[in-house]
Write a protein that holds these residues in place. Structure first.
Motif, PDB file in Angstrom:
ATOM      1  N   SER A  51       0.818  -1.212   0.000  1.00  0.00           N
ATOM      2  CA  SER A  51       0.000   0.000   0.000  1.00  0.00           C
ATOM      3  C   SER A  51       0.855   1.267   0.000  1.00  0.00           C
ATOM      4  N   LEU A  54       1.227   2.812  -3.513  1.00  0.00           N
ATOM      5  CA  LEU A  54       0.046   3.284  -4.246  1.00  0.00           C
ATOM      6  C   LEU A  54       0.256   4.746  -4.622  1.00  0.00           C
ATOM      7  N   LYS A  57      -2.731   7.965  -4.690  1.00  0.00           N
ATOM      8  CA  LYS A  57      -3.933   7.423  -4.044  1.00  0.00           C
ATOM      9  C   LYS A  57      -4.899   8.523  -3.606  1.00  0.00           C
ATOM     10  N   PHE A  75      -8.072  -1.025  -6.085  1.00  0.00           N
ATOM     11  CA  PHE A  75      -6.664  -1.317  -5.853  1.00  0.00           C
ATOM     12  C   PHE A  75      -6.473  -2.819  -5.659  1.00  0.00           C
TER      13      PHE A  75
END
Length: 158
Positions: A51, A54, A57, A75
């Protein structure tokens, strides 16, 4: 990017493959153009290992908040997420959750798919589509060739 402002644009990205889609989305949702106002559906699938990788985001979540009827965001975080079977969540695993809906969209003349990122995702996506197309008596690889010829299936993988 399609000229049709009512098109469905499905974007499949891994890692830094997100770059061209960020510019698509900015044009669709943040920039003002006299000759173009996007009214269709933009659906982004972004796959990353963790994460923390990302990219953009918050920016994408803001787009989703401001344009909930025109932007979908999914995602796939392979080292942190799993599907119901306990399998790692790759981009094709996330797409499989929406397989029927994606297949219905792909059968429309105003749906455009753009894939950018790691080459490995292409086979996984083909694997999903083969079985979906077969349910309708369609050979996926032949159908994909037709989509490419119509500029509805665009792939830039490395």
């Amino acid at each position: 990017m399609p000229k049709d402002p009512n098109a469905t644009v499905i974007m499949l990205a891994t890692g830094t493959g997100i770059a061209p889609f960020r510019s698509f989305l900015w044009k669709m949702f943040f920039e003002k153009h006299d000759d173009y106002k996007f009214n269709g559906l933009a659906w982004l699938f972004l796959g990353v290992p963790t994460s923390s990788s990302l990219l953009y985001k918050e920016e994408f979540e803001k787009m989703k908040e401001k344009h909930p009827d025109n932007f979908r965001l999914d995602f796939a975080v392979s080292r942190e997420q799993t599907n119901a079977k306990g399998e790692k969540m790759y981009i094709q695993t996330r797409m499989a959750e929406y397989a029927e809906e994606l297949w219905e969209l792909l059968k429309k003349d105003n749906t455009y798919v753009y894939m950018c990122g790691l080459k490995g995702m292409e086979k996984g996506i083909d694997d999903i589509m083969v079985s979906l197309a077969a349910k309708d008596g369609i050979d996926w690889l032949d159908y994909k060739k037709q989509l490419k010829k119509a500029e509805q299936w665009n792939v830039e993988v490395y």
